[in-house]
Design a protein around this motif. Structure first.
Motif, PDB file in Angstrom:
ATOM      1  N   ARG A  68       0.845  -1.194   0.000  1.00 42.12           N
ATOM      2  CA  ARG A  68       0.000   0.000   0.000  1.00 42.12           C
ATOM      3  C   ARG A  68       0.872   1.232   0.000  1.00 42.12           C
ATOM      4  O   ARG A  68       1.738   1.409   0.846  1.00 42.12           O
ATOM      5  N   LYS A  69       0.701   2.115  -0.989  1.00 42.92           N
ATOM      6  CA  LYS A  69       1.423   3.379  -1.066  1.00 42.92           C
ATOM      7  C   LYS A  69       0.408   4.492  -1.216  1.00 42.92           C
ATOM      8  O   LYS A  69      -0.030   4.820  -2.324  1.00 42.92           O
ATOM      9  N   GLY A  70       0.005   5.068  -0.078  1.00 37.66           N
ATOM     10  CA  GLY A  70      -1.029   6.088  -0.110  1.00 37.66           C
ATOM     11  C   GLY A  70      -2.339   5.488  -0.560  1.00 37.66           C
ATOM     12  O   GLY A  70      -2.859   4.545   0.033  1.00 37.66           O
ATOM     13  N   ASN A  71      -2.903   6.015  -1.652  1.00 41.16           N
ATOM     14  CA  ASN A  71      -4.163   5.505  -2.190  1.00 41.16           C
ATOM     15  C   ASN A  71      -3.957   4.457  -3.278  1.00 41.16           C
ATOM     16  O   ASN A  71      -4.916   4.032  -3.919  1.00 41.16           O
ATOM     17  N   VAL A  72      -2.700   4.073  -3.476  1.00 48.40           N
ATOM     18  CA  VAL A  72      -2.370   3.131  -4.556  1.00 48.40           C
ATOM     19  C   VAL A  72      -1.845   1.826  -3.972  1.00 48.40           C
ATOM     20  O   VAL A  72      -1.082   1.823  -3.002  1.00 48.40           O
TER      21      VAL A  72
END
Length: 233
Positions: A68-72
């Motif tokens: 998970r990287k922020g909203n991505v």
């Protein structure tokens, strides 16, 4: 990750032979995302994503993890094997058949034996991987330098006789629970380009003495039954 994966489906073979996909497979010896691969290979991320999906569809790569990287959500892939071999069964209708013309002095027959060896061992490896078991195999790799074509012929004849003697001693057609194994012994001239410091008259072309065969092979009699593939070990 497997050490070696055998590709037995034509569509998967076609996918693996695409130059870009082959580069992606090599790069995925270490897990990576589409963005990481794009940077490594100098390709647009969108193109890498497309090829990754195709490789995943043919089970040549697999999802290693999701981050998970922020909203991505970043999908990290890895190759399903360190290396791949395309089985001759992919071209079953036109693959060489050693039973078609068993000539022990024919390079074509030796190539057909090798093709069958790759196909059969590949099938065993695939079955063993699914069953999470090992395949019992044995191989000999040696080099011999002959002073003459006559010596090579004599060597091949003695080797064939030795193998035939051993097979006749140990072969038991009626053994309860016995398993048939195939024994192949191959002998071929080493191309000059494969010998350190050697210069070939033509790159990659074996040198042949007049009147001599390009290669020799001995296949043990009574050892031609198909290996047991249901429970490889």
């Amino acid at each position: 990750m497997l050490d070696v994966a055998v590709i037995e489906e034509p569509a998967a073979a076609e996918a693996s032979l695409d130059p870009i996909r082959a580069r992606i497979l090599a790069a995925l010896a270490e897990p990576g995302s589409a963005a990481m691969l794009a940077a490594r290979l100098g390709l647009p991320r969108q193109k890498v994503n497309y090829h990754l999906k195709e490789l995943e569809r043919h089970r040549l790569v697999e999802l290693a993890e999701e981050r998970r990287k922020g909203n991505v959500t970043e999908r990290v892939y890895r190759a399903t094997a360190a290396s791949y071999v395309i089985s001759p069964s992919v071209l079953a209708a036109v693959s060489p058949d050693p039973d078609r013309s068993p000539d022990q002095l024919s390079a074509n027959w030796l190539l057909a034996l090798g093709s069958r060896l790759v196909q059969e061992v590949g099938t065993l490896l695939t079955g063993a991987a699914r069953a999470r078991r090992r395949v019992a195999t044995f191989g000999i790799d040696a080099q011999v330098r002959f002073a003459s074509a006559a010596d090579r012929t004599a060597f091949a004849e003695e080797l064939a006789q030795a193998v035939a003697t051993l097979v006749s001693r140990y072969h038991d057609e009626s053994a309860p629970g016995g398993r048939s194994h195939r024994v192949v012994v191959g002998l071929h001239q080493i191309p000059a380009t494969a010998r350190p410091g050697a210069e070939a008259p033509q790159a990659g072309t074996p040198q042949a003495e007049p009147g001599s065969g390009a290669g020799a092979a001995a296949e043990a009699p009574q050892a031609g039954a198909e290996p047991n593939q249901e429970n490889p070990r």
